[in-house]
Every structure is written in C-alpha cells, then in structure tokens.
Design an enzyme around this catalytic site. Sequence first.
Site, PDB file in Angstrom:
ATOM      1  N   SER A 104      -1.527  -0.119  17.060  1.00  0.00           N
ATOM      2  CA  SER A 104      -0.638  -1.144  17.614  1.00  0.00           C
ATOM      3  C   SER A 104       0.259  -1.755  16.538  1.00  0.00           C
ATOM      4  O   SER A 104       0.449  -2.966  16.474  1.00  0.00           O
ATOM      5  CB  SER A 104      -1.459  -2.228  18.317  1.00  0.00           C
ATOM      6  N   GLY A 105       0.813  -0.897  15.666  1.00  0.00           N
ATOM      7  CA  GLY A 105       1.831  -1.346  14.717  1.00  0.00           C
ATOM      8  C   GLY A 105       3.209  -1.076  15.310  1.00  0.00           C
ATOM      9  O   GLY A 105       3.343  -0.815  16.519  1.00  0.00           O
TER      10      GLY A 105
ATOM     11  N   ALA B 167       5.192   1.472  15.178  1.00  0.00           N
ATOM     12  CA  ALA B 167       5.411   2.787  15.795  1.00  0.00           C
ATOM     13  C   ALA B 167       4.796   2.808  17.197  1.00  0.00           C
ATOM     14  O   ALA B 167       5.458   3.195  18.175  1.00  0.00           O
ATOM     15  CB  ALA B 167       4.801   3.885  14.918  1.00  0.00           C
TER      16      ALA B 167
ATOM     17  N   GLY C 187       9.602  -7.446   3.024  1.00  0.00           N
ATOM     18  CA  GLY C 187      10.996  -7.254   2.606  1.00  0.00           C
ATOM     19  C   GLY C 187      11.959  -7.150   3.762  1.00  0.00           C
ATOM     20  O   GLY C 187      12.883  -7.967   3.911  1.00  0.00           O
TER      21      GLY C 187
ATOM     22  N   GLU D  45      17.263  -4.241  -2.142  1.00  0.00           N
ATOM     23  CA  GLU D  45      16.010  -3.864  -2.788  1.00  0.00           C
ATOM     24  C   GLU D  45      16.257  -2.678  -3.714  1.00  0.00           C
ATOM     25  O   GLU D  45      17.329  -2.062  -3.664  1.00  0.00           O
ATOM     26  CB  GLU D  45      14.944  -3.515  -1.736  1.00  0.00           C
TER      27      GLU D  45
ATOM     28  N   ASP E   7      -7.098   7.063   9.207  1.00  0.00           N
ATOM     29  CA  ASP E   7      -7.866   7.668  10.311  1.00  0.00           C
ATOM     30  C   ASP E   7      -7.074   8.764  11.027  1.00  0.00           C
ATOM     31  O   ASP E   7      -7.598   9.850  11.300  1.00  0.00           O
ATOM     32  CB  ASP E   7      -8.255   6.608  11.361  1.00  0.00           C
TER      33      ASP E   7
ATOM     34  N   HIS F 203       3.138   0.326  -5.222  1.00  0.00           N
ATOM     35  CA  HIS F 203       4.092  -0.777  -5.316  1.00  0.00           C
ATOM     36  C   HIS F 203       3.933  -1.405  -6.685  1.00  0.00           C
ATOM     37  O   HIS F 203       2.811  -1.679  -7.120  1.00  0.00           O
ATOM     38  CB  HIS F 203       3.839  -1.815  -4.214  1.00  0.00           C
TER      39      HIS F 203
ATOM     40  N   ARG G 218      10.782   2.484  -7.063  1.00  0.00           N
ATOM     41  CA  ARG G 218       9.416   1.988  -7.271  1.00  0.00           C
ATOM     42  C   ARG G 218       8.587   2.862  -8.201  1.00  0.00           C
ATOM     43  O   ARG G 218       7.786   2.355  -8.973  1.00  0.00           O
ATOM     44  CB  ARG G 218       8.699   1.911  -5.935  1.00  0.00           C
TER      45      ARG G 218
ATOM     46  N   HIS H 153       0.472   1.663  -2.079  1.00  0.00           N
ATOM     47  CA  HIS H 153       1.262   0.916  -1.101  1.00  0.00           C
ATOM     48  C   HIS H 153       1.665   1.733   0.116  1.00  0.00           C
ATOM     49  O   HIS H 153       1.599   1.256   1.237  1.00  0.00           O
ATOM     50  CB  HIS H 153       2.516   0.413  -1.822  1.00  0.00           C
TER      51      HIS H 153
ATOM     52  N   GLU I 248       3.783   5.657   9.699  1.00  0.00           N
ATOM     53  CA  GLU I 248       3.321   6.046   8.357  1.00  0.00           C
ATOM     54  C   GLU I 248       2.371   7.231   8.383  1.00  0.00           C
ATOM     55  O   GLU I 248       2.236   7.958   7.402  1.00  0.00           O
ATOM     56  CB  GLU I 248       2.678   4.837   7.667  1.00  0.00           C
TER      57      GLU I 248
ATOM     58  N   ARG J  92       9.624   7.312  -1.169  1.00  0.00           N
ATOM     59  CA  ARG J  92      10.280   6.528  -0.109  1.00  0.00           C
ATOM     60  C   ARG J  92      11.206   5.470  -0.716  1.00  0.00           C
ATOM     61  O   ARG J  92      10.826   4.732  -1.625  1.00  0.00           O
ATOM     62  CB  ARG J  92       9.215   5.821   0.724  1.00  0.00           C
TER      63      ARG J  92
END
Length: 535
Positions: A12-13, A15, A47, A115, A223, A244, A290, A351, A375, A386
Amino acid sequence: MEIRSDYLIIGSGIAGLSLALKAASAGTVTIVTKKEKMDASTNFAQGGIASVLDPTDSFELHIADTLEAGAGLCNEEIVELVVTNGPDMIHELIAFGVNFSHDGTQTDRLDLTREGGHSRRRIVHTQDLTGQEVERALLHNVEMNENIEIFENHMAVDLITASKFIKRGISINETEETCWGAYVLDISTGEVKSFLAGVTVLTTGGAGKVYLYTTNPDIATGDGLAIGYRAGARIANMEFVQFHPTCLYHPLEKSFLISEALRGEGGRLIDKRGNHFMERYHPLKDLATRDIVARSIDAELKKSGDECVYLDISHRDPDFIRTRFPHIYKRCLGLNIDITQEPIPVVPAAHYLCGGILTDKRGKTNIHNLYALGEVACTGLHGANRLASNSLIEALVFAHFAFEDSARLIFDKGDSKCPPAPLWDSGSATNSDESVVVSHNWDEVRRLMWNYVGIVRTNKRLDRAMRRIEVIQQEIKDYYWDFNITRDLLELRNIATVAELIITSARMRKESRGLHYNLDYPDRDDANWRHDTVI
Ligand SMILES: Cc1cc2nc3c(=O)[nH]c(=O)nc-3n(C[C@H](O)[C@H](O)[C@H](O)COP(=O)(O)OP(=O)(O)OC[C@H]3O[C@@H](n4cnc5c(N)ncnc54)[C@H](O)[C@@H]3O)c2cc1C
C-alpha cells in the site's frame, strides 16, 4: 479461507495505491499490506517528485540527467516514457488532493527544488514531507472507493502459480507459468489465506533492511523480490544498491534521512575540523550524484577514522530553514541539534534498490498475469544509479501503463475464473521454541551485507559473503519447514534470498559502474559489461 477479486495488489505504497485507484474502474480490487496501511517507504519520502514543470526546463534535460546518473545502463525508451508522462502524473496527484508547496509569488506556481544530479530545479514537494502527503491523499481516495478493499496486517507469503496446482495433481488449462494470486498470512490469527485474482501485482517496495544501516522503514525486507524469484520471475541489476550519503548519525535515531534537498538549498558537507571536502572529489561538489557523494564520505571516514561527517546549512537564514525543512528541523531539535546554528552529523546508509523484478514497459513480468511496480521492479529507468526523486514518478507512470494493459485482461477474461486453489499446507509444523535462530540470523545477514557487500566491494569480500549466506540459507530452510510461519521468519527468509541475489549479481559484474564499485575492477568496461545482470 479463499478471497477473490479481479485485482490483487500486494502493498500500500505509492505504486499499489495509485494502481488501485485506476484498477477500480475496471473491476474489484483487493490490497493486502503487511502492517498498517501507512507503513510504506512512500510515507517517508522527503525530497519530492522529479518532473518537468518549469518553462526553462525541458524533457531533453531531464532525460539527459537521468541517463548521466544511470552510467550507461538506462533503457532510453523507458527514460523517455517516464519523463514525458511525468507532468500528467503530477496533475493527477493534484486532482487526488495532494497539496504541493507553492512558491508564494504573485503567480503562486508550484515550488520546484533542486537535488543532486539535476541540472534544473524540477522537484515538486510538500515542504520536506512529500511522501506523507502523497500517501495521505491516495489512501483517502482509496478508502472512499467502494471497489477497493484493504486488508491490513496481511503478509504475502508466496504466489499461487499454475505449477502449484499441477504439483498437487489439480489439472489447470495453462500452457505457460501463470499467477492466480497469493498465499497470505493473517498476522493477527496466524491463518494462511488464499487470495485469488485475475491480475496480481507486486508493489512491495525495496529491501533496505538487508543492510545494517538503512534509511528504509521496517517493512522494506524485499519480500516481493524473494516471492517473485521463488515463483520464477526474472531478476535484474541487483548489484546496484544506492547508499544515501546523509542519514542522521545519532544513537537514538536508527534511520532518519537528511534530505538531499538540504544540499540543493546550499548545505555543505564538512569534516570534524570544518573542512569542506567534496571539491576534492567532483566538480559538482556537494551536488554530485549520490554514489559519488557516498563514496567520497566513505573515503573520508576511512582516512580519518571518524565515525561521521557533518552537513552544514547554518549559514542560511534560520526562518528559511525552519519553513523549508520543518520536519528535519524539529526532529533534529528533539535530539538537541539546532540545524540553524550547527552542522548535522551524518553517515551513508542503504537507501534504494535499483535492481528488481524485470518488467516490460507496461510493468509486466515474465509470469503471465503478474505485474511488478515501484521499487520492487527493474524497469530500465535507473540503470546503474537512480537520479534523485525519480522513483516516485516511476511508480506513478508504471501504475498508469500497467492499468491500461491489465484492464484489457480483466475485460477479455469475462467470467473465466481461477479454479479452487490448493489450500496452504503447513504439514507437521509446530510453534517454534528457538526464536533466537531467527533473530541471530537476521542480525548476521544485515552485518555481513554491510561489511562485505557495502559501498566499496572486493572479490574476496564478496566470496566471503557468499560462503556465509549459503550456510544461513540452509539453516533458514531447515527451520522454515519445521515451524509455523511468523512475520519475522518470513522476512528473514526473504532478506536472505535478496542478500544472495545481490551477492550473486555483484560477483557476476567484473567492472565498476554507477553504484557498483569493486576495488579489483576499478574501471568501467563498456566493451564487455554494458548490459543488465539478469538472474
Ligand atoms: C527515507 C526515504 C526518503 C525517500 N525520498 C524520496 C524522494 O524524495 N523522492 C523519490 O522519488 N523517492 C524517495 N524515496 C524512495 C521512494 O520513497 C520509494 O522508492 C517509493 O516510495 C517506493 O514505493 P512503493 O510503492 O514501490 O513501495 P513502498 O512505498 O515501500 O510500499 C510497499 C508496501 O508493500 C507492503 N509490503 C511489503 N511486503 C509485503 C508483503 N510480503 N505482504 C504484504 N505487503 C507487503 C509494505 O507494507 C508497503 O505497504 C525515499 C525513500 C526513503 C526510505
């Protein structure tokens, strides 16, 4: 127990939720999520979201910046797809009620920040709590939608694939590997339920918890990757783990990120003595990508023996800092660090995982009826590294195209449904009396990954890591079949599998590129290695 719907979305993020809102127009949608619904990396994103929204910016520039960060491994078609569809996705979020920050000028346009690696200001944000605001708005819309049902504290264990029917002697008319849903552990009762669906979507996020130090929340145990891999999904580019550069270094905070936007607004990295060091490593100094900043910090720490470096923004106006970074300001102040007056102690931490389940440009995996988004997926956008704030936009764009593709599947299939699935069989498993095996191996996997498969790698360290992980995998396997499953055990099995995938990929790539840096092959080798690592 059997639960049926047209779509099963695992996670439930951003995506999962953004797909659910579209999929609900084509059929019924079930979302299972392993903790509470807000528990997702999305909720922690500070960010913002990268997209071309300023007249002085262009798609060409965003594409060029993404390709530059990706170090020769991005799929250019995918980069173009994501970048050119980005602005529409931002407008959709606004229509869903996301309140982005505005610049406060007469025209009151969206405030765009900058950024590392971006040649223009193009990051839309809600102060420094962008992910929380996006998650709030998407969840609000999901909860209002009658076609969507969310099951909290329900953890996917494995996919229900056609081969599982065949193994149990149930005949099923499928010529290729097909997914029909998932076995899901109801954490509050311990029951494993069968969730059946015409379309199954893995949106389980990343795997930062594979490493000892991470910015990721506890749910990020890879998972979906392990579940997909066990079912035969193709996995790509697992060696590219993004560290990160600036995670808060404090004994009371295990994974608080200090956003890259702080450097975008003038923050500078310094050592204990106050010396600015990034100019010795890259012409873009503090705004280099990064991987370069994380490796530079790693090198400084190895040289000095210090435990952390510092990020200093105290030269900026205190009111600006408090308004632009209210969350970071308050969190640090709670630990007696006043960021308007003093530098912030920081270290690099795991990260973001650039690799994942290999998908096509519609989010489809090689398993029929199975999609992977966000992700957990490897779409080809990020290549070997990325670009900052390119992941939330990737999730939105791929959810959109996966919906377009999968809706056809739902409509075409009409009433043809999955036959009754074989029930979960726990055999003669009993409750464990030796949970220490689980906690010990959790700790060992994460430590060995940090020490041997971290920012800087060598062949020897990778070999050592592989030998250890093989032993741990065997122990987990024995334990898994003897005892009833719990969330800790399932997560351990998954982090060990993901660790093995990362080590395997890192050993395969005999060069250094993007996020993968091996002292035994310090150079990039385009002649032999300009391709994905696929398992
Ligand atoms: C601190 C931090 C800051 C970040 N800042 C930015 C940023 O500014 N911009 C940007 O673009 N990106 C940022 N990122 C990366 C970005 O937030 C993530 O890549 C993105 O949110 C991933 O979204 P997702 O929907 O794929 O996964 P997530 O948001 O992580 O959601 C995964 C969901 O799956 C569930 N789940 C996992 N396993 C199971 C299972 N077995 N069964 C059931 N449910 C399961 C989880 O509980 C969760 O609900 C940041 C990440 C972190 C950690």
